[in-house]
Design a protein around this motif. Structure first.
Motif, short mmCIF file in Angstrom:
data_model
loop_
_atom_site.label_atom_id
_atom_site.label_comp_id
_atom_site.label_asym_id
_atom_site.label_seq_id
_atom_site.Cartn_x
_atom_site.Cartn_y
_atom_site.Cartn_z
N LYS A 149 43.04 46.75 49.05
CA LYS A 149 43.02 46.39 47.51
C LYS A 149 44.25 46.31 46.87
O LYS A 149 44.36 45.44 45.83
CB LYS A 149 41.85 47.76 46.94
CG LYS A 149 41.62 47.66 45.54
CD LYS A 149 40.70 48.57 45.18
CE LYS A 149 40.35 48.68 43.56
NZ LYS A 149 39.65 49.71 43.13
N ILE A 150 45.07 47.14 47.00
CA ILE A 150 46.49 47.02 46.46
C ILE A 150 47.24 45.80 46.80
O ILE A 150 47.51 45.07 45.90
CB ILE A 150 47.33 48.36 47.11
CG1 ILE A 150 46.60 49.39 46.46
CG2 ILE A 150 48.82 48.00 46.50
CD1 ILE A 150 47.21 50.88 47.10
N LEU A 151 47.02 45.39 48.00
CA LEU A 151 47.89 44.03 48.46
C LEU A 151 47.06 42.67 47.96
O LEU A 151 47.95 41.84 47.29
CB LEU A 151 47.61 43.97 50.03
CG LEU A 151 48.73 45.12 50.80
CD1 LEU A 151 48.15 45.10 52.18
CD2 LEU A 151 50.29 44.55 50.59
N VAL A 154 45.95 37.03 52.93
CA VAL A 154 45.53 37.55 54.24
C VAL A 154 45.92 39.02 54.45
O VAL A 154 47.15 39.26 54.13
CB VAL A 154 46.26 36.31 55.31
CG1 VAL A 154 45.71 37.08 56.71
CG2 VAL A 154 45.62 35.04 54.98
N VAL A 155 45.02 39.74 54.78
CA VAL A 155 45.47 41.02 55.18
C VAL A 155 45.15 41.55 56.62
O VAL A 155 43.83 41.36 56.73
CB VAL A 155 44.90 42.10 54.02
CG1 VAL A 155 45.03 43.66 54.27
CG2 VAL A 155 45.19 41.82 52.72
N SER A 156 45.81 41.76 57.61
CA SER A 156 45.62 41.94 58.77
C SER A 156 46.21 43.41 59.38
O SER A 156 47.24 43.63 59.19
CB SER A 156 46.07 40.84 59.67
OG SER A 156 45.75 39.70 59.26
N PRO A 157 45.08 44.11 59.81
CA PRO A 157 45.52 45.33 60.21
C PRO A 157 45.94 45.25 61.83
O PRO A 157 45.52 44.43 62.70
CB PRO A 157 44.42 46.31 60.27
CG PRO A 157 43.13 45.35 60.50
CD PRO A 157 43.58 44.03 59.91
N SER A 158 47.02 46.18 62.38
CA SER A 158 47.09 46.40 63.77
C SER A 158 47.80 45.07 64.24
O SER A 158 46.97 44.52 65.31
CB SER A 158 45.98 47.03 64.49
OG SER A 158 45.77 48.08 64.12
N VAL A 159 48.43 44.40 63.64
CA VAL A 159 49.28 43.24 64.35
C VAL A 159 50.35 43.43 65.34
O VAL A 159 51.29 44.20 64.94
CB VAL A 159 49.89 42.27 63.02
CG1 VAL A 159 50.28 40.98 63.62
CG2 VAL A 159 48.73 42.09 62.00
#
Length: 204
Positions: free
Chosen positions: A84-86, A94-99
């Motif tokens: 949400k912040i980003l 694009v928001v990607s976790p654990s890259v």
């Protein structure tokens, strides 16, 4: 000395010699028993040491696994609010976790990576910690220094760093800000930015 006295002396010496021989045999037997007992104690001690080593290794694995699970839990907790912040604060597309990336023998893992290819042309690297320590700052600096060489598709973007932590001292928070990173801390199970109005992030 008479013959009888000589015979008695010889007889007594023979008896004494036999007794001494018996004593030597008994002493030798006891030494052998003691040696066997010591060897058995040594074997038992070695066995206990191996069992203890095995238990310690297993405990280490369990603790390590628990740490990973807790770290994953923290990252999972951070993701919705950080997304949400980003998106709302920094307009990331694009928001990607654990890259994870591996290139030329260099490996890198990023907790959350966000970027926008539009006019914003920026990327944000988020480091998530349950308990923030000093080394997290240098860890993020190291990550950002390698970022463009490992992600050449983002080489023209301006890259910023964010440290999000559940537990953080005020002193460490100030060090993070001094390093030019945004700070996010959890409140009521939600992460929110804690940066002064006059804060200027350091671009990489």
């Amino acid at each position: 000395m008479t013959d009888d006295e000589l015979k008695q002396l010889v007889a007594s010496l023979a008896i004494a010699q036999r007794e001494t021989a018996k004593q030597f045999q008994e002493t030798d037997r006891r030494f052998q028993e003691t040696d066997q007992q010591l060897k058995e104690l040594g074997r038992q001690a070695d066995k206990r040491t191996k069992e203890t080593d095995k238990q310690l290794k297993e405990l280490g694995k369990q603790i390590g696994g628990l740490g990973k699970k807790f770290g994953s839990f923290t990252e999972g907790l951070a993701l919705p609010s950080m997304t949400k912040i980003l998106r709302q604060r920094f307009n990331m597309e694009v928001v990607s976790p654990s890259v994870r990336v591996s290139k030329n023998g260099v490996e890198l893992e990023i907790d959350v990576l966000a970027y926008a290819n539009s006019q914003i042309n920026a990327a944000y690297v988020v480091e998530v910690k349950s308990h923030l320590r000093e080394e997290a700052i240098s860890q993020l600096q190291n990550t950002l220094s390698k970022f463009k060489s490992l992600f050449p598709e983002h080489k023209d973007k301006t890259v910023y760093g964010i440290i999000a932590a559940v537990d953080m001292t005020e002193a460490l928070k100030q060090r993070v800000l001094n390093a030019g990173f945004y700070v996010a801390r959890i409140h009521d199970d939600t992460f929110s930015l804690e940066t002064p109005a006059d804060f200027t992030a350091t671009p990489f």
